[in-house]
Design an enzyme around this catalytic site. Structure first.
Site, mmCIF file in Angstrom:
data_model
loop_
_atom_site.group_PDB
_atom_site.id
_atom_site.type_symbol
_atom_site.label_atom_id
_atom_site.label_comp_id
_atom_site.label_asym_id
_atom_site.label_seq_id
_atom_site.Cartn_x
_atom_site.Cartn_y
_atom_site.Cartn_z
ATOM 1 N NE ARG A 37 -22.203 -2.958 4.599
ATOM 2 C CZ ARG A 37 -21.139 -3.302 4.225
ATOM 3 N NH1 ARG A 37 -19.948 -2.937 4.842
ATOM 4 N NH2 ARG A 37 -21.128 -4.282 3.109
ATOM 5 C CD GLU A 81 -20.253 -2.742 8.556
ATOM 6 O OE1 GLU A 81 -19.333 -2.128 8.255
ATOM 7 O OE2 GLU A 81 -20.209 -3.972 8.379
ATOM 8 C CE LYS A 92 -4.272 1.662 2.419
ATOM 9 N NZ LYS A 92 -5.166 1.570 3.372
#
Length: 608
Positions: free
Chosen positions: A390, A362, A283
């Site tokens: 969610r 979640e 990354k």
């Protein structure tokens, strides 16, 4: 930057077909030019820098081998698709990224035929790509469907539901697992510990003992394995999970090695079974500062932005969390993979035994909090408004129905700005207000937020404190005080018009009140409403205006309207809030003006 001369290959790419005219060496030059462009452009516009620097070579290889839009690319979250945008005819529009009327920071079907599926939230790509692949089979065409998912998104339960289905199908689906060991905050959970568990078991021990003789006959490989046994483990064992699910596993390979990527994708393109390619990327690749701190450079603000010295609401929450935990060992803080964004980094360090990052999960976060609560602990769930959606069933069924003692700290409520509709907290008041056994508070500034968190923690039952993205103009906020449940506060006494402001909309209401000579009320509580005060104001005012940064339908203003109707109070009411449409992207101030949630909007509404 002179776009005509400094990036010659990049500027020659108008469609993905142009990429196919390049040789491998030219592809590598293209990757370098894309990296140079992204670093400069994202610093000007703001956006997701580190994720996109890590996926340049992968995206170029995908477009070199496959043919969009006939072949479908489904990027999970979509925040790593900037190279895809550039290679599909949107290079000239990149300076408008995340701005009003500009390019979205995520994939968006209405933006390009090459964006096969819109994104913004995590762990959706495999499900969508599988649906596309099965539809291709029904249509009897030979188009390919490719899902690109990061290792962070793979912690989401929806990903495993999709993997389970995909492995039991005969769909022509390719899943590319972009493994950079970093989502937004650091990854957590069993997936990261998966190799360790296998390596300690009989599978690896047997494999290792039987392979020693083979390796000794191949000195170079033996030396490599001896020098870095971890690499050997990674090369052999990740296949176990995916192949048990019915997917053919390939890799891992270097996600920055274009020749290898191209050759591998060419081989995988001719296959037609569910298959997974595991690539290893870095990354922030190519920008040392982003490589060293990928979390900081995950998303950056435009270079011209000034840093506010005022506290962000997320930082206020973090301070409250730390201070309260010092006095109460029953406080348990939970986050679904948003430690840094929710202001919890310091808490994680100071109170590791009271902190749980459950990954991008979640639903689990909410029911997990329920389990803690029934054992007498006091969970505080830090969650973005748009992500709370969610876990809605869990909030209703597992928490509110059982009247469990839990605090929900709901961040990024209302308009969030440049991230647009996928991240706007436009609906929380509407979907929360209809749930029984819930208290809902909306602070107008940092100090009040701190007091509301005190109140929420001391109250029995399920309590929500929802607050926006951004900073408060109140810099002294730490307080031991609480607020009496269901009470509002008159901030300005006027005549005729009463403006009932919810949350940070109070500032706009106060600005408008002078011209209107209006009474302004900081409502503080969305549920329960201060009904006594509303009745009192109805007797001395001829007009009500409510204002909130939530959808008009079913929001706080609707609650006031319902109460007035129940009491047969005929005082005219104007409800200001977000319209019945998905919001646009742009700065918060631009959007407040667009939707009439500023002082001018209030004044115009009053006069109409």
């Amino acid at each position: 930057m002179d776009s005509d001369t400094s990036l010659p290959i990049l500027n020659s790419i108008k469609t993905p077909q142009d990429i196919k005219q390049l040789d491998i060496t030219q592809l590598e030059f293209l990757a370098a030019e894309v990296r140079e462009f992204l670093i400069e452009n994202i610093q000007q516009t703001g956006g997701h820098l580190a994720p996109n620097l890590g996926t340049i070579e992968m995206t170029i290889a995908m477009h070199y081998v496959f043919n969009t839009p006939e072949d479908s690319f489904v990027f999970d979250v979509g925040h790593q698709a900037y190279t895809h945008k550039i290679l599909t005819g949107r290079l000239d529009k990149m300076p408008t990224l995340r701005q009003r009327h500009g390019l979205s920071g995520f994939t968006k079907r209405s933006e390009s035929i090459h964006d096969s599926f819109g994104a913004g939230h995590s762990s959706t790509s495999i499900s969508a790509a599988l649906g596309i692949a099965i539809a291709n089979g029904i249509h009897k065409n030979h188009n390919k469907s490719v899902a690109v998912i990061g290792d962070g998104a793979l912690t989401g339960g929806m990903s495993f539901e999709a993997l389970n289905h995909a492995g039991d199908s005969d769909a022509d689906l390719l899943i590319i697992l972009n493994d950079n060991d970093m989502s937004i905050s650091k990854n957590v959970g069993a997936m990261n510990k998966y190799l360790t568990r296998l390596i300690s078991g009989k599978v690896y021990s047997t494999m290792k003992s039987k392979s020693l003789g083979f390796l000794e006959r191949m000195p170079m490989i033996h030396e490599f394995a001896k020098r870095s046994e971890e690499h050997l483990k990674g090369m052999v064992l990740p296949s176990t999970l995916f192949e048990e699910l019915g997917l053919d596993y390939f890799g891992p390979i270097n996600g920055h090695d274009l020749p290898t990527l191209v050759k591998t994708l060419q081989n995988l393109k001719i296959q037609n079974k569910p298959r997974l390619l595991h690539i290893i990327t870095k990354k922030g690749n190519g920008l040392k500062s982003a490589e060293n701190d990928p979390c900081k450079f995950h998303g950056i603000a435009p270079v011209q932005s000034t840093t506010s010295l005022l506290p962000s609401y997320s930082n206020v929450f973090g301070a409250w969390l730390n201070n309260t935990a010092k006095k109460n060992k029953d406080l348990i803080a939970i986050t679904p993979a948003m430690c840094t964004g929710s202001g919890m980094s310091e808490f994680e360090t100071n109170f590791p035994d009271q902190y749980f990052d459950v990954g991008i999960a979640e639903q689990h976060a909410i029911t997990f909090a329920g389990g803690l609560a029934v054992q007498g602990l006091k969970p505080v769930v830090a969650i973005y408004s748009t992500f709370l959606q969610r876990g809605y069933d869990q909030l209703i069924h597992d928490i509110a129905l059982q009247k469990l003692n839990i605090v929900f700290a709901i961040d990024r409520a209302g308009l969030v700005g440049a991230d647009g509709a996928t991240h706007a907290g436009s609906f929380d008041l509407s979907f929360l207000r209809c749930i029984p056994n819930l208290t809902i508070m909306s602070p107008s500034n940092a100090k009040q937020m701190y007091q509301m968190l005190n109140t929420a923690f001391d109250m029995p039952g399920t309590v929500c404190v929802r607050y926006p993205r951004g900073t408060s103009k109140v810099d002294q906020y730490i307080s031991d005080e609480c607020i009496k449940a269901g009470t509002a506060e008159i901030m300005r006494q006027g005549s005729n018009i009463a403006i009932l402001a919810f949350g940070t909309m109070l500032e706009a209401a106060m600005q408008a009140a002078g011209e209107l000579d209006a009474t302004v009320v900081d409502m503080r509580f969305v549920k329960p409403l201060d009904e006594t005060l509303i009745i009192k104001l109805s007797k001395s005012h001829t007009q009500f205006i409510t204002i909130e940064d939530n959808a008009v339908n079913g929001g706080a203003g609707s609650g006031v309207s319902e109460f007035l109707h129940q009491q047969q109070i005929n005082t005219p009411l104007t409800i200001l809030g977000l319209p019945d449409t998905f919001t646009e992207q742009g700065s918060q101030n631009e959007l407040y003006e667009l939707y009439g949630l500023d002082a001018t909007g209030i004044i115009n509404a009053a006069k109409q």
